[in-house]
Design a protein around this motif. Structure first.
Motif, PDB file in Angstrom:
ATOM      1  N   SER A  75      -0.247  12.617  -5.706  1.00 50.89           N
ATOM      2  CA  SER A  75      -0.064  13.670  -4.707  1.00 50.89           C
ATOM      3  C   SER A  75      -1.203  14.679  -4.819  1.00 50.89           C
ATOM      4  O   SER A  75      -1.547  15.112  -5.922  1.00 50.89           O
ATOM      5  N   PRO A  76      -1.814  15.082  -3.694  1.00 52.01           N
ATOM      6  CA  PRO A  76      -2.907  16.061  -3.752  1.00 52.01           C
ATOM      7  C   PRO A  76      -2.425  17.489  -3.982  1.00 52.01           C
ATOM      8  O   PRO A  76      -3.225  18.358  -4.287  1.00 52.01           O
ATOM      9  N   ASN A  77      -1.118  17.743  -3.819  1.00 52.21           N
ATOM     10  CA  ASN A  77      -0.608  19.108  -3.884  1.00 52.21           C
ATOM     11  C   ASN A  77       0.354  19.344  -5.039  1.00 52.21           C
ATOM     12  O   ASN A  77       0.815  20.459  -5.232  1.00 52.21           O
ATOM     13  N   SER A  90      -8.361  13.801   6.710  1.00 56.57           N
ATOM     14  CA  SER A  90      -8.284  14.989   5.845  1.00 56.57           C
ATOM     15  C   SER A  90      -7.285  16.018   6.360  1.00 56.57           C
ATOM     16  O   SER A  90      -6.809  16.853   5.597  1.00 56.57           O
ATOM     17  N   THR A  91      -6.938  15.955   7.656  1.00 54.28           N
ATOM     18  CA  THR A  91      -5.978  16.912   8.214  1.00 54.28           C
ATOM     19  C   THR A  91      -4.550  16.393   8.189  1.00 54.28           C
ATOM     20  O   THR A  91      -3.616  17.135   8.504  1.00 54.28           O
ATOM     21  N   GLY A  92      -4.353  15.132   7.859  1.00 50.72           N
ATOM     22  CA  GLY A  92      -3.018  14.553   7.856  1.00 50.72           C
ATOM     23  C   GLY A  92      -2.462  14.280   9.239  1.00 50.72           C
ATOM     24  O   GLY A  92      -1.288  13.968   9.381  1.00 50.72           O
ATOM     25  N   ALA A  93      -3.314  14.385  10.290  1.00 47.42           N
ATOM     26  CA  ALA A  93      -2.834  14.184  11.658  1.00 47.42           C
ATOM     27  C   ALA A  93      -2.853  12.717  12.063  1.00 47.42           C
ATOM     28  O   ALA A  93      -2.091  12.308  12.933  1.00 47.42           O
ATOM     29  N   TYR A  94      -3.731  11.929  11.466  1.00 49.34           N
ATOM     30  CA  TYR A  94      -3.863  10.511  11.821  1.00 49.34           C
ATOM     31  C   TYR A  94      -3.666   9.663  10.576  1.00 49.34           C
ATOM     32  O   TYR A  94      -4.005  10.070   9.453  1.00 49.34           O
ATOM     33  N   ILE A  95      -3.118   8.463  10.789  1.00 47.35           N
ATOM     34  CA  ILE A  95      -2.957   7.508   9.699  1.00 47.35           C
ATOM     35  C   ILE A  95      -3.611   6.192  10.117  1.00 47.35           C
ATOM     36  O   ILE A  95      -3.478   5.746  11.261  1.00 47.35           O
ATOM     37  N   ALA A 116       0.830  -1.201   0.000  1.00 48.07           N
ATOM     38  CA  ALA A 116       0.000   0.000   0.000  1.00 48.07           C
ATOM     39  C   ALA A 116       0.863   1.249   0.000  1.00 48.07           C
ATOM     40  O   ALA A 116       1.981   1.252   0.519  1.00 48.07           O
ATOM     41  N   VAL A 117       0.304   2.339  -0.572  1.00 51.42           N
ATOM     42  CA  VAL A 117       0.990   3.636  -0.579  1.00 51.42           C
ATOM     43  C   VAL A 117      -0.077   4.725  -0.573  1.00 51.42           C
ATOM     44  O   VAL A 117      -1.149   4.571  -1.168  1.00 51.42           O
ATOM     45  N   ARG A 118       0.213   5.832   0.113  1.00 53.15           N
ATOM     46  CA  ARG A 118      -0.739   6.951   0.187  1.00 53.15           C
ATOM     47  C   ARG A 118       0.015   8.238   0.494  1.00 53.15           C
ATOM     48  O   ARG A 118       0.887   8.270   1.357  1.00 53.15           O
ATOM     49  N   TRP A 119      -0.333   9.319  -0.235  1.00 54.10           N
ATOM     50  CA  TRP A 119       0.231  10.637   0.028  1.00 54.10           C
ATOM     51  C   TRP A 119      -0.500  11.297   1.184  1.00 54.10           C
ATOM     52  O   TRP A 119      -1.712  11.131   1.348  1.00 54.10           O
ATOM     53  N   SER A 120       0.253  12.082   1.969  1.00 51.20           N
ATOM     54  CA  SER A 120      -0.368  12.906   2.994  1.00 51.20           C
ATOM     55  C   SER A 120      -1.125  14.048   2.327  1.00 51.20           C
ATOM     56  O   SER A 120      -0.649  14.622   1.340  1.00 51.20           O
ATOM     57  N   PRO A 121      -2.306  14.426   2.853  1.00 48.37           N
ATOM     58  CA  PRO A 121      -3.071  15.516   2.229  1.00 48.37           C
ATOM     59  C   PRO A 121      -2.484  16.898   2.482  1.00 48.37           C
ATOM     60  O   PRO A 121      -2.895  17.855   1.835  1.00 48.37           O
TER      61      PRO A 121
END
Length: 610
Positions: free
Chosen positions: A589-591, A378-383, A329-334
């Motif tokens: 990437s969202p950004n 959505s805040t990138g504080a929790y994974i 698995a892979v995921r970008w931070s928002p």
């Protein structure tokens, strides 16, 4: 004398008496028997002395002669014989008593040895007792210190917990405010978009009408360039009234006629490729034209006109070994230039892409089996991560601590998403159920029975009112958690490996095991497009496809190690190389225009357009 001296003397006398009692008690019986034998021996010696005197007297009498003496001698001899027998008996008893004394002496020696052993054992026990008392005293002092330290730590923990609660309340308030501001921003943007659409529609209508009039005028002119178009395969001019099948013995196909008409119209109006595409695109006819004449216009032309969106990532920005074995698995931070990966080595790792570091920023542990999916709030504080140990876990990104462990499934958990964040989570498992968890009580509050293994899921909005799940039985299921009713299922041609939702929640992509990707319009609840390629093969049952940030491109990894990128209009825009084995998951990437991918070769690759 003082009182202390009397006490000391009494203490010494008492100890001496106690010693005499201990030492004499064992030999008391022996001493009594010995004294008795000594008295008896003294008595026998006295009797023997008397008999010796009488014997001497009798001998004297015998030596003087006489009858009377003979009788006396006989009597004395009898007495002597009796005395000798008694003496023999006494000697015998003396021997027995001597043997008894020897036996008792042996017992005394044995008792002395036993006493010595017991005294030695007593000394050792006293030494051990003293040592244990010292240890007990030391432990008591350590216990007191630990109690004081524990009290201090409890006070600090209480203070930190209060501070944490306060900060968490502040964070929730900020998140609520942020959500409210985002909703307001989205409403304003929607209004702006509506106004812009209205303006664009009016401009489009005007330009389409003008183009139509110009085309009609060009067609009406007898000597116009549109009536002198030369087909690509012939040399005879093409006239409006001529048959489309034959011109002066030269056969021309419908596609060639259409291409000639388009080129002739462009020449007559003085339009270049970009201007023509713009005009036809605004009239909604660009797809029809391209379908009729093929992709004769180059991809560069379409890109230059702006109809293929932002450029594709083409260069490898970073390449590193993400896990000890296969990466799942892979995921970008928002909010950050950071990527989270999960692998079969039971770890979730965070990578700082902004610093181009090939060392992990953090390693999140706690799982006892391989990781199947990762996702940020959505805040990138929790994974949020799911694993094969039938559980899901929540970590905080700031301090890399494990906050919650969600266990209750009876099969491996394949996917998890936040609903009504940050208080609820939904998980999908191979045990054919979906579970909704309340993170405040860390308990399952609802279980939905799907009837088939869930491979992936997503939620339609931040409130999580609708959950969409993809299953092994080829169905996409829709769940409304407000009414607890299930909407109509959508049947796919093969089992589903992944789902991804566009930001506006209008479109859903679904990767299917028949090596295709389906694009669904959720407003119509039907498939509107299919993406495939002869070389494209879905790598596994949990292969993940993904939308880019503006939902204009779709990316998915293939079993041949390539990553295929399609435009939502249907074009295969590019193929990215870099992996030597099957690609399991990709994430945009969202950004920025960057793409992250992981596969069976343990490697994570970051692609970028610059």
């Amino acid at each position: 004398m003082s009182t202390e001296e009397y006490v000391w003397r009494d203490h010494v006398v008492q100890k001496l008496r106690e010693r005499d009692r201990k030492e004499c008690e064992t030999f008391k019986e022996i001493i009594v028997q010995n004294n008795r034998l000594i008295d008896h021996v003294a008595q026998l010696k006295s009797d023997n002395l008397k008999l010796s005197v009488e014997n001497e007297q009798l001998r004297n009498a015998v030596s003087t002669g006489g009858t009377g003496p003979n009788v006396a001698i006989a009597t004395l001899e009898k007495k002597l014989l009796a005395q000798q027998e008694e003496l023999t008996d006494l000697h015998k008893r003396k021997g027995e008593h001597s043997q008894m004394i020897v036996d008792l002496n042996l017992k005394v020696e044995q008792q002395k040895e036993l006493i010595a052993e017991r005294e030695h054992s007593l000394y050792e026990q006293q030494t051990a007792n003293n040592r244990l008392r010292a240890e007990v005293q030391l432990l008591h002092s350590s216990l007191e210190e630990l109690k004081k330290l524990n009290t201090t730590l409890l006070d600090e923990h209480t203070a930190l917990q209060l501070a944490f609660s306060s900060l968490e309340d502040k964070m929730r308030n900020v998140q609520d405010e942020n959500r409210y501001l985002l909703e307001r921003l989205m409403r304003y943007r929607a209004k702006d978009a509506d106004k812009l659409n209205e303006e664009n529609e009016s401009i489009i209508r005007k330009r389409s009408a003008k183009l139509k009039r110009d085309l009609e005028d060009a067609v009406r002119e007898p000597n116009s360039a549109i009536n002198q178009i030369v087909p690509a395969t012939g040399s005879t001019p093409l006239h409006r009234n001529s048959s489309p099948a034959q011109f002066s013995g030269t056969t021309v196909s419908d596609e060639e006629i259409d291409e000639g008409l388009i080129n002739g119209a462009m020449e007559a109006l003085g339009l270049n490729d970009e201007e023509y595409i713009s005009a036809r695109f605004t009239a909604g006819e660009i797809g029809h034209d391209l379908a009729r004449i093929g992709t004769n216009m180059s991809m560069e032309t379409l890109k230059a006109a702006g109809y293929l969106g932002q450029p594709n990532p083409t260069k490898i920005l970073m390449k590193f070994e993400a896990h000890e074995n296969e990466s799942h698995a892979v995921r970008w931070s928002p909010v950050e230039r950071m990527v989270a990966t999960g692998g079969a080595d039971r770890k979730v790792k965070l990578w700082d892409i902004g610093k181009s570091s090939t060392e992990p920023r953090a390693v999140l542990s706690g799982s006892s089996a391989g990781i199947n999916s990762v996702d940020f709030d959505s805040t990138g504080a929790y994974i949020l991560g799911t694993s094969n140990d039938y559980g899901a876990r929540v970590w905080t990104v700031m301090d890399n601590r494990l906050r919650h462990t969600l266990t209750g499934h009876s099969g491996k958990v394949m996917a998890a998403k936040y609903v009504q964040e940050p208080i609820k989570v939904v998980t999908g498992s191979h045990d054919r159920t979906l579970k909704i968890w309340d993170l405040r009580s860390i308990a399952c509050i609802e279980t939905k029975f799907a009837g088939s293994s869930c491979n992936d899921l997503c939620t339609t909005d931040s409130l999580g009112s609708t959950i969409i799940s993809g299953h092994y039985d080829k169905k996409i299921r829709f769940w409304d958690i407000r009414t607890e009713k299930q909407a109509d299922d959508v049947l796919m041609p093969a089992k589903i490996t992944s789902l991804d939702l566009s930001k506006d929640c209008n479109y859903l992509i679904c990767s299917v095991r028949d090596d295709t990707i389906k694009l669904l319009d959720l407003r119509k609840n039907q498939v509107i497009s299919t993406f495939s390629n002869e070389h494209f093969k879905i790598s596994c049952d949990f292969a993940r496809a993904a939308f880019n940030n503006c939902a204009s491109k779709i990316a998915c990894g293939s079993a041949d190690g390539a990553i295929y990128i399609w435009n939502v209009n249907g074009f295969l825009e590019t193929t990215l190389k870099g992996h030597s084995t099957a690609v399991n998951a990709v994430s945009w990437s969202p950004n920025s225009n960057s793409l992250a991918s992981v596969g069976k070769s343990k490697r994570c690759i970051i692609y970028s357009d610059s």
